[in-house]
Write a protein that holds these residues in place. Sequence first.
Motif, short mmCIF file in Angstrom:
data_model
loop_
_atom_site.label_atom_id
_atom_site.label_comp_id
_atom_site.label_asym_id
_atom_site.label_seq_id
_atom_site.Cartn_x
_atom_site.Cartn_y
_atom_site.Cartn_z
N LEU A 119 1.19 -1.30 -0.11
CA LEU A 119 0.15 -0.07 -0.61
C LEU A 119 0.95 1.55 0.18
O LEU A 119 0.47 1.99 0.15
CB LEU A 119 -0.63 0.05 1.17
CG LEU A 119 -2.03 -0.83 1.01
CD1 LEU A 119 -3.10 -0.39 2.48
CD2 LEU A 119 -3.20 -0.83 -0.07
N ARG A 160 -0.28 3.98 -2.32
CA ARG A 160 -1.71 4.72 -1.60
C ARG A 160 -1.52 4.62 -0.58
O ARG A 160 -2.15 5.42 0.32
CB ARG A 160 -2.52 3.64 -1.83
CG ARG A 160 -2.86 2.83 -3.60
CD ARG A 160 -3.50 3.59 -4.41
NE ARG A 160 -4.64 4.29 -3.81
CZ ARG A 160 -6.02 3.51 -4.35
NH1 ARG A 160 -5.95 2.80 -4.84
NH2 ARG A 160 -7.18 3.93 -3.67
N ARG A 161 -0.59 5.32 -0.05
CA ARG A 161 0.12 6.06 0.94
C ARG A 161 -0.68 6.99 2.03
O ARG A 161 -1.04 7.48 3.22
CB ARG A 161 1.47 6.26 2.22
CG ARG A 161 2.10 7.07 1.27
CD ARG A 161 3.78 7.11 1.43
NE ARG A 161 4.96 8.18 0.62
CZ ARG A 161 4.75 8.19 -0.90
NH1 ARG A 161 4.34 6.75 -1.22
NH2 ARG A 161 5.40 8.70 -1.35
N TYR A 212 -10.62 3.27 0.09
CA TYR A 212 -10.20 1.84 0.72
C TYR A 212 -10.79 0.85 -0.40
O TYR A 212 -12.29 1.16 0.06
CB TYR A 212 -9.08 1.45 1.65
CG TYR A 212 -7.81 2.04 1.16
CD1 TYR A 212 -7.41 2.76 0.08
CD2 TYR A 212 -6.53 1.51 2.55
CE1 TYR A 212 -5.62 3.26 0.33
CE2 TYR A 212 -5.25 2.33 2.66
CZ TYR A 212 -5.18 2.70 1.31
OH TYR A 212 -4.21 3.28 1.26
N MET A 271 -7.77 -3.48 0.99
CA MET A 271 -7.36 -2.58 0.96
C MET A 271 -7.32 -2.39 2.91
O MET A 271 -6.24 -2.15 3.41
CB MET A 271 -7.20 -1.11 0.34
CG MET A 271 -6.86 -2.30 -1.39
SD MET A 271 -7.09 -0.81 -2.14
CE MET A 271 -6.02 0.24 -2.05
N LEU A 290 -4.84 -2.51 5.53
CA LEU A 290 -3.79 -1.23 6.38
C LEU A 290 -3.86 -1.66 7.68
O LEU A 290 -3.34 -1.60 8.61
CB LEU A 290 -4.41 0.04 5.91
CG LEU A 290 -4.61 1.06 7.16
CD1 LEU A 290 -2.63 1.59 6.52
CD2 LEU A 290 -5.29 2.37 6.58
N SER A 348 -6.92 -9.76 -2.50
CA SER A 348 -6.58 -9.48 -1.41
C SER A 348 -6.32 -10.82 -0.15
O SER A 348 -5.51 -10.71 0.99
CB SER A 348 -7.70 -8.12 -0.56
OG SER A 348 -7.62 -7.30 -1.01
#
Length: 317
Positions: free
Chosen positions: A128, A131-132, A139, A143, A147, A173
Amino acid sequence: MSEVILAVNDVTKSYGDNKALKGMSLELKSGEILGLLGPNGAGKSTLINCICGLLKPDSGNLKMFDLDLKDDRQLIEARAKMGVVPQEIALVEELSAYENCMYIGGLYGLKGGELKDSVEEALNFVDLWDRRKDRPGKYSGGMKRRLNIACGLVHKPTLLLMDEPTVGVDPQSRNYILESVRQLNDEGTTVIYSSHYMEEVEALCDHIVIMDLGETVAEGTFSSLIAEVNDTETINISLAKPIDDTKVLAEIDSIPGVTNVENNGTELSVISERGNNNFNEIIAKLGEFKQDFTSIDLARVSLEDVFLDKTGKKLRD
Ligand SMILES: Nc1ncnc2c1ncn2[C@@H]1O[C@H](COP(=O)(O)OP(=O)(O)O)[C@@H](O)[C@H]1O
Ligand SMILES: [Mg+2]
């Protein structure tokens, strides 16, 4: 022998009259992935929350290394070595993914460059980092879950507690999460992994505790659990055409290990004692009688069968 890093001894916990844990005991050795498998309401989350100190057990003992988790000061010391990925996703919506991890890392006492490096590593680990800057609201479920896992890992815990980490995530995922758990374990992290998916527990865990209604119903490795319940296997064969000559049924029945043969039209089921390796003989016999088949299915015994055998219920109702 690996050292015992966590010992749970006769732990009970009730919510009012509801006995969520009725005396759970288990030992976790360093380097293991321990799977807690049980249906909804089995007490998995209650147990995990007692281990990480979110809940106080009513009675019993919990020790991590030689730290007594019932003692507040020792619990704080133990918590520094634990990472928790809770069942309910816990993220601050107003903060970006990066800030969420920084926040959690800060709570664990990380500072400065060490904190930044650890956050980068954790976000990279769950893929990630790119996409931080996004907030969790942007999300997908998977995701968010990843996280949440990154937040549980920032301080590089010795013991990672994961409570149903794949519920509500997309298959991609899910695979990513399972692979990550394997990788963390290969790198030395000990893991407690709760799930109601037997396939995950089977694939991931060397040590399995099957729970129901606040108790252990069975414990062992996958093969030891399977061996406890089942001494037969069933081969289901779909034939290209119905049996011509019923002599073939009698001859299959007399193959060593075979205990029962059932035939209904083009469906043939052969029940056999386990470990006889008579599969080839059965197939050869069909060939001898010119009975072609379209498919063969060797019904595998699963943890579902173990659960059914021990509780009389299905894991998934
Ligand atoms: N906060 C709570 N208040 C009251 N009852 C609860 C609470 N949390 C769990 N329970 C009850 O305790 C039992 C065990 O729940 P839980 O530990 O969440 O099981 P699992 O995680 O295996 O689904 C269930 O009967 C559940 O309804
Ligand atoms: Mg739960």
